[in-house]
Design a protein around this motif. Sequence first.
Motif, PDB file in Angstrom:
ATOM      1  N   VAL A  15      12.344  -0.531   3.289  1.00  0.00           N
ATOM      2  CA  VAL A  15      11.932   0.200   4.483  1.00  0.00           C
ATOM      3  C   VAL A  15      12.096   1.693   4.228  1.00  0.00           C
ATOM      4  CG1 VAL A  15      12.571   0.688   6.869  1.00  0.00           C
ATOM      5  CG2 VAL A  15      12.488  -1.665   6.079  1.00  0.00           C
ATOM      6  N   LEU A  16      11.108   2.496   4.598  1.00  0.00           N
ATOM      7  CA  LEU A  16      11.187   3.938   4.407  1.00  0.00           C
ATOM      8  C   LEU A  16      12.023   4.589   5.513  1.00  0.00           C
ATOM      9  CD1 LEU A  16       7.534   4.780   3.285  1.00  0.00           C
ATOM     10  CD2 LEU A  16       9.561   4.388   1.878  1.00  0.00           C
ATOM     11  N   PRO A  17      12.639   5.736   5.231  1.00  0.00           N
ATOM     12  CA  PRO A  17      13.534   6.381   6.212  1.00  0.00           C
ATOM     13  C   PRO A  17      12.918   6.618   7.582  1.00  0.00           C
ATOM     14  CG  PRO A  17      13.807   7.399   4.065  1.00  0.00           C
ATOM     15  CD  PRO A  17      12.655   6.442   3.933  1.00  0.00           C
ATOM     16  N   ILE A  18      11.616   6.935   7.648  1.00  0.00           N
ATOM     17  CA  ILE A  18      10.996   7.210   8.940  1.00  0.00           C
ATOM     18  C   ILE A  18      11.082   6.003   9.861  1.00  0.00           C
ATOM     19  CG2 ILE A  18       8.729   6.590   8.037  1.00  0.00           C
ATOM     20  CD1 ILE A  18       9.528   9.109  10.866  1.00  0.00           C
ATOM     21  N   THR A  19      11.101   4.800   9.302  1.00  0.00           N
ATOM     22  CA  THR A  19      11.189   3.598  10.139  1.00  0.00           C
ATOM     23  C   THR A  19      12.527   3.549  10.867  1.00  0.00           C
ATOM     24  OG1 THR A  19       9.711   2.380   8.664  1.00  0.00           O
ATOM     25  CG2 THR A  19      11.096   1.081  10.133  1.00  0.00           C
ATOM     26  N   GLY A  20      13.602   3.871  10.161  1.00  0.00           N
ATOM     27  CA  GLY A  20      14.904   3.925  10.817  1.00  0.00           C
ATOM     28  C   GLY A  20      14.939   4.973  11.910  1.00  0.00           C
ATOM     29  N   GLU A  21      14.273   6.098  11.676  1.00  0.00           N
ATOM     30  CA  GLU A  21      14.226   7.150  12.682  1.00  0.00           C
ATOM     31  C   GLU A  21      13.456   6.679  13.921  1.00  0.00           C
ATOM     32  OE1 GLU A  21      12.692  10.697  10.871  1.00  0.00           O
ATOM     33  OE2 GLU A  21      13.927  10.428   9.080  1.00  0.00           O
ATOM     34  N   LEU A  22      12.346   5.986  13.698  1.00  0.00           N
ATOM     35  CA  LEU A  22      11.548   5.487  14.820  1.00  0.00           C
ATOM     36  C   LEU A  22      12.324   4.467  15.645  1.00  0.00           C
ATOM     37  CD1 LEU A  22       8.100   5.003  13.032  1.00  0.00           C
ATOM     38  CD2 LEU A  22       8.701   6.802  14.655  1.00  0.00           C
ATOM     39  N   ILE A  23      13.009   3.544  14.968  1.00  0.00           N
ATOM     40  CA  ILE A  23      13.788   2.528  15.680  1.00  0.00           C
ATOM     41  C   ILE A  23      14.908   3.191  16.477  1.00  0.00           C
ATOM     42  CG2 ILE A  23      15.365   0.573  15.392  1.00  0.00           C
ATOM     43  CD1 ILE A  23      13.642  -0.285  13.004  1.00  0.00           C
TER      44      ILE A  23
END
Length: 319
Positions: A15-23
């Motif tokens: 998973v790319l970092p932006i996904t963690g930010e979105l969640i």
Amino acid sequence: MSTAYVLVEYDGDQVLPITGELITAAKVFESVTAVVVGAAGAHEPLVSQLAALGADAIVAAVGADTAQRVVLPAADALSMLAAGAPGPILVGAGVTGNEIAGRLAARLASGVLCDVVQVNSDLTALMSIFGDAIEVSTAVGGSSPIYTMRHGATEVPAKPTPGAGVVSTFELPAASEKDVTVTKFVPAVKGDRPDLTNAKVVVAGGRGVDSEENFHTEVEALADALGGAVGATRDVVDLGWYDPIYQIGQTGVTVSPDVYIGLGVSGAIQHTSGMQTAKKIIVINNDDDAPFFHIADLGVVGDLHEIVPLIVEELAKRK
């Protein structure tokens, strides 16, 4: 409030970092559904990562030709989900994310806000405008408002609260004769340095580097010594010293590293708007009136052509 849908960005089984930010940003809503678009089984190595980041549900939108259809599979998946159970939709800002957002807005008759830095439970969003000089709270309409989130704007907790990670799948519609498809891919050549938008350390060069040769021997050398990525200002790109994909700023990419080092960068707002969320900012410039010194955590007034080689030499001694 219904669930919020987050479009998962991933590379292979990571998973790319932006996904963690979105969640993390979507946690202001009742629940978070992470949507993985890809071939059958593509979601499987991502499930534990998404659950650990806080996804309450994980939906695998499966299609045999997702890579060839560019943005259409993601637009299909999110519009189908939101049509059945309306809710806010979050995607990463950028060329692809903004294209998906526009298509979703048309399909769902909902409003869209691009490049937001925060989403609120009342469906408003915080936007940083005019080169990040002003922050505004903006409202958006529709049953499934769409937001594209700026990379690096949301800090993911060191230990996020895990989600249930309940998995479900559904088949995407097949391509129609009207769809645009990609017939050939030429992968970008990746170097040994970290990706610019995800790097913990970024070393950027400006016009003050003085030449393309110096950019390679000084900016790249320092980035290599620190295990960091290389960035450039628009002036450098316009002069042909470095590739446009490495441009940071309003007309380039946004970075939010732990450490940003600017070499010969004056600090024009067009550039600083793309990096001023860095945790630590270090500037080396021979002009003590350079605007960059006003936002720097550490500023060094001096000749970078003398200073940078000494730093690289000292770092080599410490390895």
